[in-house]
Design a protein around this motif. Structure first.
Motif, mmCIF file in Angstrom:
data_model
loop_
_atom_site.group_PDB
_atom_site.id
_atom_site.type_symbol
_atom_site.label_atom_id
_atom_site.label_comp_id
_atom_site.label_asym_id
_atom_site.label_seq_id
_atom_site.Cartn_x
_atom_site.Cartn_y
_atom_site.Cartn_z
ATOM 1 N N UNK A 97 0.838 -1.198 0.000
ATOM 2 C CA UNK A 97 0.000 0.000 0.000
ATOM 3 C C UNK A 97 0.874 1.250 0.000
ATOM 4 N N UNK A 98 1.940 1.223 0.798
ATOM 5 C CA UNK A 98 2.834 2.386 0.844
ATOM 6 C C UNK A 98 3.536 2.579 -0.507
ATOM 7 N N UNK A 99 3.975 1.470 -1.110
ATOM 8 C CA UNK A 99 4.619 1.567 -2.419
ATOM 9 C C UNK A 99 3.639 2.162 -3.437
ATOM 10 N N UNK A 100 2.360 1.757 -3.369
ATOM 11 C CA UNK A 100 1.360 2.290 -4.293
ATOM 12 C C UNK A 100 1.229 3.805 -4.121
ATOM 13 N N UNK A 101 1.260 4.262 -2.865
ATOM 14 C CA UNK A 101 1.161 5.704 -2.605
ATOM 15 C C UNK A 101 2.392 6.427 -3.165
ATOM 16 N N UNK A 102 3.571 5.846 -2.903
ATOM 17 C CA UNK A 102 4.807 6.482 -3.376
ATOM 18 C C UNK A 102 4.819 6.547 -4.904
ATOM 19 N N UNK A 103 4.428 5.459 -5.556
ATOM 20 C CA UNK A 103 4.381 5.446 -7.018
ATOM 21 C C UNK A 103 3.426 6.531 -7.531
ATOM 22 N N UNK A 104 2.270 6.646 -6.888
ATOM 23 C CA UNK A 104 1.288 7.644 -7.297
ATOM 24 C C UNK A 104 1.896 9.039 -7.232
ATOM 25 N N UNK A 105 2.560 9.323 -6.103
ATOM 26 C CA UNK A 105 3.171 10.637 -5.932
ATOM 27 C C UNK A 105 4.242 10.868 -7.013
ATOM 28 N N UNK A 106 5.057 9.850 -7.255
ATOM 29 C CA UNK A 106 6.137 9.996 -8.238
ATOM 30 C C UNK A 106 5.592 10.166 -9.652
ATOM 31 N N UNK A 107 4.617 9.327 -10.020
ATOM 32 C CA UNK A 107 4.072 9.377 -11.387
ATOM 33 C C UNK A 107 3.343 10.707 -11.614
ATOM 34 N N UNK A 108 2.441 11.061 -10.699
ATOM 35 C CA UNK A 108 1.685 12.305 -10.875
ATOM 36 C C UNK A 108 2.611 13.513 -10.771
#
Lengths: 305, 245
Positions: B109-120
């Motif tokens: 879940x944390x990785x998903x949040x980090x990816x979201x922040x990085x991609x967006x």
């Protein structure tokens, strides 16, 4: 005092009965061995004691706890080293120790334990980089990190080379010296003979004998053999008249004397009287292997087949 | 709690020591944003898409990164842990094996949040992609998508026995599902029937949820139902079928 009491334990998988009415008691502070060929039901028995499997019948008590009912309390006081259990490849030794220490209410000092088991130099090594012996030592360390009262060690030395096996034996004795009761599962005769205070021989899910290693061997009423090469001419008659001797055979230059009682003393006295030097003098006594054959009517190595 | 915290910390370390894991879930999605955004035509409004290429692809890349995480990482880690006897070993400690599963899900879940922040973040800073204006709608789409995908990943971990099987099943699911997410051919160019079917597939619905949230502020009711239904079906299936050994 008995700390593990197993009574009429039964377990079957599908319709195959694996453990068939086992009863035994383990005393506090002893190394109790469970010896038997592959498929005898050894692992299933200790897995029931550790609360990993639910027995189909019988009762188990470990320091007064029922493994099924008091699972969490039981896991605090029973440490187990399992067959076929690994750690994540990239997990480092010190991390595994620290992690497992965090699972228990009263863990030992994991750094000291790691050093005791000779893993200090490997503290920062990943699990996948450890040798077989080092993995086993880590596995023992993880079984002990919660300062258990009982340690269950299942086929600890299987797959280790003879040197590593001997080192592991010393470790097991050290575990006992910490005051921990050890339940040792093995299919190595030599290991059981060397380590166990008492042992149960299991075959086909049943206990066929339970005694000290010496006691088990003594029960085998097997003839002793003395072999030697006479330094000068020897008349067989000198030996056959002895009450201890039952037969004398010759294989080339070697004389094989079979008999009972204090055979070695009887033979060497006669030889000394007649000033005959005995070369390559050797005495053969019954071993746990012989005990197993006598008890089951099968050779131990072949028992599994 | 102490044990769970320590387990989660350890699972994090292990994730960051696994190049395949962090490459596909953290680096690759960001790299894809940069590559697509660097093609000059993707920064101009395309008549077929009705938007700039980079705007069109950003939510798809986001959904793809969640899919890589949940369809590959979740099942291979958990199946591997079971295969190696790690779950079995944990089941004879006072903490039991369930906490390692929680720790894994927390990490993912944390990785998903980090990816979201990085991609967006990369899309917004480098290529002027508009950030979601309705945070609540975006959060709903995020939670439904990640929850649904992790449920599928857990379900896979429940029915598959070997890591090899888990990897094959991951590929077998990922590529067709990504087709409906519009990664190869934009949905707008598919025949109507196929595009409609796509809206009911897990990743097609997920992309739709993010696009709805961007366009109207909230994912549409039908999309929410589709995503929630997948989450419940696979979540319940996983809970019933998961074996520790």
């Amino acid at each position: 005092m008995s700390v593990i009491v197993v009574s009429e334990l039964r377990k079957q998988y599908d319709h195959k009965v694996v453990v068939d009415g086992l009863s035994f008691e383990v005393e506090e502070g002893e190394i109790f061995g469970i010896l038997g060929p592959n498929g005898a039901g050894k692992t299933t028995t200790v897995e029931c004691i550790a609360g990993l499997r639910k027995p189909d019948g019988g009762t188990i008590s470990v320091h007064g706890l029922d493994p099924q009912r008091d699972g969490t309390k039981l896991h605090q006081i029973v440490g187990m080293q399992m067959q076929q259990s690994a750690m994540p490849d990239k997990l480092r030794v010190a991390e595994a120790m620290e992690l497992y220490a965090s699972f228990y209410d009263n863990p030992v000092d994991w750094r000291a334990l790691m050093a005791d088991l000779g893993l200090k130099e490997k503290a920062d090594s990943a699990y996948e980089k450890l040798s077989g012996g080092q993995k086993q030592r880590l596995s023992i360390a993880l079984a002990l990190v919660g300062s258990p009262k009982v340690a269950i060690l299942d086929e600890l030395t299987t797959g280790l080379d003879p040197g590593a096996r001997r080192d592991t034996w010393e470790l097991i004795e050290q575990v006992r010296d910490r005051g921990i009761t050890v339940l040792l599962v093995t299919h190595f005769m030599e290991e059981a003979e060397r380590l166990c205070d008492r042992l149960a021989i299991i075959d086909g899910g049943k206990i066929i004998a339970l005694d000290t290693p010496t006691g088990l061997v003594a029960k085998v009423d097997q003839d002793q053999k003395v072999r030697f090469r006479p330094g000068s001419t020897l008349d067989d008659e000198l030996l056959t008249v002895l009450p201890e001797v039952t037969s004398v055979e010759r294989h080339h230059q070697q004389v094989v004397v079979t008999g009972t009682g204090n055979l070695m003393h009887a033979v060497t006295s006669v030889l000394a009287q007649h000033q005959i030097v005995a070369l390559d003098l050797r005495s053969e006594q019954a071993t746990l292997d012989d005990a197993f054959i006598a008890l089951t009517g099968r050779r131990f190595d072949h028992a599994a087949e | 709690m102490r044990a769970l915290n320590r387990l989660t910390a350890v699972e994090f370390k292990l994730f960051l020591r696994d190049p395949a894991a962090y490459f596909w879930t953290l680096i690759f999605p960001v790299a894809l944003v940069v590559i697509i955004g660097s093609v000059p035509s993707s920064r101009e409004v395309s008549p077929e898409l009705g938007a700039r290429g980079i705007d069109y692809y950003t939510p798809i890349i986001l959904v793809m990164s969640f899919a890589l995480l949940a369809l590959f990482i979740t099942p291979t880690y958990l199946v591997g842990y079971r295969e190696k006897g790690i779950l079995r070993r944990l089941s004879i400690t006072p903490v039991g094996p369930a906490r390692v599963l929680l720790a894994q899900l927390a990490v993912q879940a944390v990785i998903a949040v980090v990816t979201t922040v990085l991609v967006l973040g990369t899309a917004a800073v480098a290529f002027d992609v508009k950030l979601p204006s309705n945070v609540l709608g975006f959060l709903l789409a995020f939670l439904l998508t990640v929850g649904m995908l992790l449920a599928i990943g857990l379900f896979m971990a429940s029915v598959l026995k070997t890591t090899k099987a888990a990897t094959s099943a991951g590929s077998a699911l990922f590529f067709p599902l990504m087709f409906f997410a519009g990664i190869y051919v934009p949905k707008e160019m598919l025949p109507d029937a196929l595009a409609t079917i796509g809206d009911f597939t897990p990743l097609g619905a997920a992309v739709l949820a993010f696009n709805d949230a961007a366009a109207t502020g909230m994912p549409s009711g039908i999309t929410v139902i589709v995503l929630a239904a997948y989450a419940v079906v696979f979540g319940v299936g996983a809970a019933r079928l998961f074996r520790w050994e």
